[in-house]
Design an enzyme around this catalytic site. Structure first.
Site, PDB file in Angstrom:
ATOM      1  N   CYS A 213      25.612  10.857  26.440  1.00  0.00           N
ATOM      2  CA  CYS A 213      25.020  11.753  27.441  1.00  0.00           C
ATOM      3  C   CYS A 213      26.040  12.101  28.534  1.00  0.00           C
ATOM      4  O   CYS A 213      26.428  11.237  29.329  1.00  0.00           O
ATOM      5  CB  CYS A 213      23.787  11.056  28.026  1.00  0.00           C
ATOM      6  SG  CYS A 213      23.134  11.789  29.525  1.00  0.00           S
TER       7      CYS A 213
ATOM      8  N   CYS B  28      24.899  11.530  32.095  1.00  0.00           N
ATOM      9  CA  CYS B  28      24.860  10.083  32.365  1.00  0.00           C
ATOM     10  C   CYS B  28      26.244   9.591  32.793  1.00  0.00           C
ATOM     11  O   CYS B  28      26.370   8.784  33.713  1.00  0.00           O
ATOM     12  CB  CYS B  28      24.405   9.308  31.131  1.00  0.00           C
ATOM     13  SG  CYS B  28      22.737   9.700  30.573  1.00  0.00           S
TER      14      CYS B  28
END
Length: 104
Positions: free
Chosen positions: A29, A32
């Site tokens: 991600c 993230c």
């Protein structure tokens, strides 16, 4: 310092007498990875006053389901074992600090 949270230690840690900030994330991600330095900075800044943990949603899918994580990153702040705030997506450090300062 952030702590890796799993199904084995999650409930024990969120019931701590200190607030707990949990980052639900995954290695693939991009957002993230953008948020990770902010989370680490808050962990250092609030060391001793809060616990900061990370849950990898790929390896801990049951925890992700339990907390209805449908988008990552999602950060949930717990106090006395109960979720008091949920942030979905990338937010500034100040957004997290505002909530943490309010509950400390």
């Amino acid at each position: 310092m952030t702590q890796e949270l799993t199904g084995n230690n999650f409930n024990e840690i969120i019931k701590s007498d200190k607030p707990v900030m949990v980052d639900f994330w995954a290695s693939w991600c991009g957002p993230c990875r953008m948020l990770a330095p902010v989370i680490d900075e808050i962990a250092e800044e609030y060391a001793g006053r809060i616990t900061v943990g990370k849950v990898n949603v790929d390896s801990e899918s049951a925890l992700a389901s339990q907390y209805a994580i449908v988008s990552i990153p999602t950060v949930i702040i717990f106090k006395d074992g109960k979720a008091v705030e949920k942030f979905v997506g990338v937010h500034s450090g100040d957004d997290y600090r505002d909530v943490l300062d309010e509950i400390l």
